[in-house]
Design an enzyme around this catalytic site. Structure first.
Site, PDB file in Angstrom:
ATOM      1  N   ASP A 388       0.585  -0.904   0.033  1.00 49.43           N
ATOM      2  CA  ASP A 388      -0.277   0.218   0.084  1.00 49.43           C
ATOM      3  C   ASP A 388       0.785   1.237  -0.262  1.00 49.43           C
ATOM      4  O   ASP A 388      -0.243   2.340  -0.675  1.00 49.43           O
ATOM      5  CB  ASP A 388      -0.902   0.004   0.982  1.00 49.43           C
ATOM      6  CG  ASP A 388      -1.974  -1.138   1.241  1.00 49.43           C
ATOM      7  OD1 ASP A 388      -2.281  -1.456   0.153  1.00 49.43           O
ATOM      8  OD2 ASP A 388      -2.228  -1.344   2.420  1.00 49.43           O
TER       9      ASP A 388
HETATM   10  P1  NDP Z   1       0.585  -4.188   2.889  1.00 50.20           P
HETATM   11  O1  NDP Z   1       0.399  -4.619   4.051  1.00 50.20           O
HETATM   12  O2  NDP Z   1       0.521  -2.843   1.859  1.00 50.20           O
HETATM   13  O3  NDP Z   1       1.928  -4.973   2.014  1.00 50.20           O
HETATM   14  C1  NDP Z   1       2.307  -6.030   2.807  1.00 50.20           C
HETATM   15  C2  NDP Z   1       3.004  -7.151   1.319  1.00 50.20           C
HETATM   16  O4  NDP Z   1       3.733  -7.307   2.478  1.00 50.20           O
HETATM   17  C3  NDP Z   1       1.545  -7.898   1.156  1.00 50.20           C
HETATM   18  O5  NDP Z   1       1.298  -7.642  -0.189  1.00 50.20           O
HETATM   19  C4  NDP Z   1       2.779  -9.613   1.141  1.00 50.20           C
HETATM   20  O6  NDP Z   1       2.106 -10.208  -0.268  1.00 50.20           O
HETATM   21  C5  NDP Z   1       3.971  -9.308   1.313  1.00 50.20           C
HETATM   22  N1  NDP Z   1       4.581 -10.159   2.572  1.00 50.20           N
HETATM   23  C6  NDP Z   1       3.848 -10.403   3.725  1.00 50.20           C
HETATM   24  N2  NDP Z   1       4.480 -11.052   3.731  1.00 50.20           N
HETATM   25  C7  NDP Z   1       5.411 -11.128   3.576  1.00 50.20           C
HETATM   26  C8  NDP Z   1       6.909 -12.350   3.598  1.00 50.20           C
HETATM   27  N3  NDP Z   1       6.846 -12.713   4.507  1.00 50.20           N
HETATM   28  N4  NDP Z   1       7.552 -12.154   2.856  1.00 50.20           N
HETATM   29  C9  NDP Z   1       7.373 -11.336   1.592  1.00 50.20           C
HETATM   30  N5  NDP Z   1       6.407 -10.068   0.742  1.00 50.20           N
HETATM   31  C10 NDP Z   1       5.351 -10.606   2.887  1.00 50.20           C
HETATM   32  O7  NDP Z   1       1.893  -3.483   3.268  1.00 50.20           O
HETATM   33  P2  NDP Z   1       2.017  -1.720   3.801  1.00 50.20           P
HETATM   34  O8  NDP Z   1       3.715  -1.538   4.883  1.00 50.20           O
HETATM   35  O9  NDP Z   1       2.842  -0.836   2.244  1.00 50.20           O
HETATM   36  O10 NDP Z   1       1.233  -0.777   4.127  1.00 50.20           O
HETATM   37  C11 NDP Z   1       1.297  -0.719   5.469  1.00 50.20           C
HETATM   38  C12 NDP Z   1      -0.868  -0.804   5.129  1.00 50.20           C
HETATM   39  O11 NDP Z   1      -0.728  -1.322   6.679  1.00 50.20           O
HETATM   40  C13 NDP Z   1      -1.498   0.430   5.236  1.00 50.20           C
HETATM   41  O12 NDP Z   1      -2.296  -0.159   4.150  1.00 50.20           O
HETATM   42  C14 NDP Z   1      -1.669   0.747   6.262  1.00 50.20           C
HETATM   43  O13 NDP Z   1      -2.623   1.723   6.356  1.00 50.20           O
HETATM   44  C15 NDP Z   1      -1.396  -0.325   7.250  1.00 50.20           C
HETATM   45  N6  NDP Z   1      -1.652  -0.044   8.744  1.00 50.20           N
HETATM   46  C16 NDP Z   1      -0.451   0.727   8.940  1.00 50.20           C
HETATM   47  C17 NDP Z   1      -0.426   0.831  11.001  1.00 50.20           C
HETATM   48  C18 NDP Z   1       0.543   1.749  10.873  1.00 50.20           C
HETATM   49  O14 NDP Z   1       0.790   2.747  11.819  1.00 50.20           O
HETATM   50  N7  NDP Z   1       1.839   1.340   9.790  1.00 50.20           N
HETATM   51  C19 NDP Z   1      -1.159   0.312  11.208  1.00 50.20           C
HETATM   52  C20 NDP Z   1      -2.774  -1.183  11.141  1.00 50.20           C
HETATM   53  C21 NDP Z   1      -2.449  -0.692   9.409  1.00 50.20           C
HETATM   54  P3  NDP Z   1       2.460 -11.510  -0.650  1.00 50.20           P
HETATM   55  O15 NDP Z   1       1.462 -12.074  -0.002  1.00 50.20           O
HETATM   56  O16 NDP Z   1       1.592 -11.581  -2.364  1.00 50.20           O
HETATM   57  O17 NDP Z   1       3.521 -11.556   0.475  1.00 50.20           O
END
Ligand code: NDP
Length: 461
Positions: A388
């Site tokens: 994101d």
């Molecule tokens: P996202 O959650 O948007 O994306 C994380 C990505 O990591 C996924 O697309 C997933 O794809 C990949 N992933 C998951 N596990 C693994 C792994 N073991 N190895 C490699 N890749 C992996 O993360 P962002 O950090 O970009 O964004 C944070 C989001 O969380 C935002 O929407 C934010 O609003 C929200 N948020 C943030 C908070 C905060 O205060 N920081 C609190 C609550 C929510 P795949 O499954 O294909 O691997």
């Protein structure tokens, strides 16, 4: 004499809390800040144990043991990735304590001491904010833990109903201030406030959770202030005010980072516009895959590299491998920086904490605004488990549910390598066109393993 000692100790504790807050403002001094806050809490607890109003220590000892038994595992064993739900859980405990003190104090004063209008006002606010925070925090915990659906749960007139319920409890509170002996009204306030907590959080989608958690923090602080007034305890008033104000400021900062208008946050009208879990679909095309060998070649000969960590890095616990890869690139003459988005991961400052723990120097952690100016001179941006926070739709597609959320402009770099397990979406559930971009290549696999593979290949390049 004892009273003077207690008040002096409270002053020392307040000083320690304020210095702690200041130190927490930077990753460099954050650990010192936590120690200062813990010391302040110890001083406040010891001073309170000298209170003349304490009749017996048995229950206090029991509470201390129970708190330590629950608190130690929470502090030591909950993984970093689960920290946001742990924080929400802790808020529920704090607010429950405030609510129970409020109920006990009301029943006690009602039976014996009598209640002034000022006391009744404080007690009323205490149980109102306390009960609302207990259920609200439990809902936030359940959503973040995946026990409840992360998507907004809405029904017609929800916000109107919340508003009516809130006005209703305020009217009951006024009636209670007029006649403090209406026990029935008091408990109706507790129950309706608890229901408001549920109904306020249910419509909030996952992408807005950071704002919610810090706002609940603020509510818990305000409940503590009311407790302080109700039981005439200065340190509760001071700490509650610090907690309430800092939670409030953090909520504002977070809502800016998530592109929520703050009035929208305050009145609970989340969920309607920006948090729908089904986002814009990609306009087609295929993701281009790359092997670790080819990706490593690009990194080994790159002049400027920016690592963009996200939630996936935290899940994979790959912070050490990210730093090791960075070190290897730097040994070969490249320059490596780490781009920090305020809400990357699942809690404010998540990425700073992880990378600092892995030994990345603070001057290499570059905040969003600054690094965004540097992407156009970056040879390779390595996105590690972020989604994101690098989604260009947030800046370019008004129809996207995350439109307006500030992002890291990685597509300004000359090339982008994305490390993720597969084609999974980010937290908001929105498709990411960056992954289909002509500059972007995808290295699929667990982030930790991919970083290890890259490091091996960079070493051998
Ligand atoms: P996202 O959650 O948007 O994306 C994380 C990505 O990591 C996924 O697309 C997933 O794809 C990949 N992933 C998951 N596990 C693994 C792994 N073991 N190895 C490699 N890749 C992996 O993360 P962002 O950090 O970009 O964004 C944070 C989001 O969380 C935002 O929407 C934010 O609003 C929200 N948020 C943030 C908070 C905060 O205060 N920081 C609190 C609550 C929510 P795949 O499954 O294909 O691997």
């Amino acid at each position: 004499m004892t009273e003077t000692f207690i008040q002096f100790a409270y002053l020392v504790a307040a000083f320690l809390f304020i210095t702690a807050l200041r130190a927490l403002g930077h990753p460099d001094s954050a650990r010192r800040g936590m120690h200062s806050a813990a010391l302040g809490m110890l001083v406040a607890i010891i001073a309170t144990l000298f209170e003349a109003r304490i009749i017996t220590y048995e229950w206090i000892a029991l509470g201390a043991v129970a708190g330590a038994v629950v608190g130690y595992p929470l502090g030591m064993w909950v993984p970093m990735t689960a920290m946001p739900q742990r924080i929400a859980f802790s808020h529920a405990f704090g607010a429950l304590a405030a609510t129970l003190v409020g109920v006990a104090e009301y029943l006690h004063s009602y039976g014996e001491a009598g209640l002034s209008a000022a006391q009744m006002t404080a007690l009323g606010f205490e149980v109102l904010l306390g009960a609302l925070t207990v259920t609200g925090s439990i809902m936030a915990f359940a959503k973040l833990q995946g026990l409840l659906p992360g998507r907004p749960v809405t029904f017609r007139f929800q916000n109107m109903l919340n508003l009516v319920a809130l006005v209703f409890v305020v009217i009951l509170l006024m009636a209670l201030i007029y006649d403090p002996y209406r026990v029935d009204l008091f408990f109706v306030i507790v129950c309706v406030s608890a229901a408001i907590g549920i109904s306020l959080i249910l419509p909030i989608g996952g992408a807005d959770m950071p704002v919610v958690v810090s706002l609940l923090n603020s509510y818990a602080g305000l409940a503590a202030v009311a407790t302080g007034f109700a039981i005439n305890n200065n340190i509760l008033i001071i700490v509650g005010a610090l907690d309430g104000a800092s939670g409030f400021i953090l909520s504002i900062a977070m809502s800016r980072a998530m592109n929520r208008s703050f009035s929208n946050v305050l009145f609970g009208a989340f969920g309607s516009s920006s948090v729908v879990a089904t986002g814009t679909e990609s306009e087609g095309g295929e993701m281009a895959q790359v092997s670790a060998e080819d990706a490593a070649l690009r990194l080994a000969f790159a002049g400027k590299v920016v690592v963009v960590p996200g939630y996936g890095l935290a899940v994979a616990q790959a912070q050490h491998q990210a730093r090791e890869l960075g070190d290897l690139i730097e040994k070969r003459g490249g320059e490596v920086r780490y781009a920090i988005h305020p809400v990357a991961g699942r809690m404010p400052g998540h990425m700073n904490v992880l990378l600092a723990e892995a030994g990345v120097p603070y001057d290499k952690l570059i905040e969003m605004d600054e690094i965004n100016e540097r992407f156009h001179e970056t040879d390779v941006a390595v996105v590690v488990g972020a989604n994101d926070v690098v989604n260009p739709a947030a800046g370019s597609n008004p129809a996207s549910p995350i439109y307006g959320m500030p992002i890291l402009n990685v597509s300004d770099s000359r090339s982008v390598i994305v490390l993720k397990r597969g084609t999974g979406r980010g937290f908001s559930g929105v498709e990411n066109d960056l992954f289909f971009h002509s500059k972007t290549t995808m290295l699929f696999g667990d982030a930790k393993q991919s970083l290890i593979d890259l490091a091996v290949e960079v070493k051998g390049a």
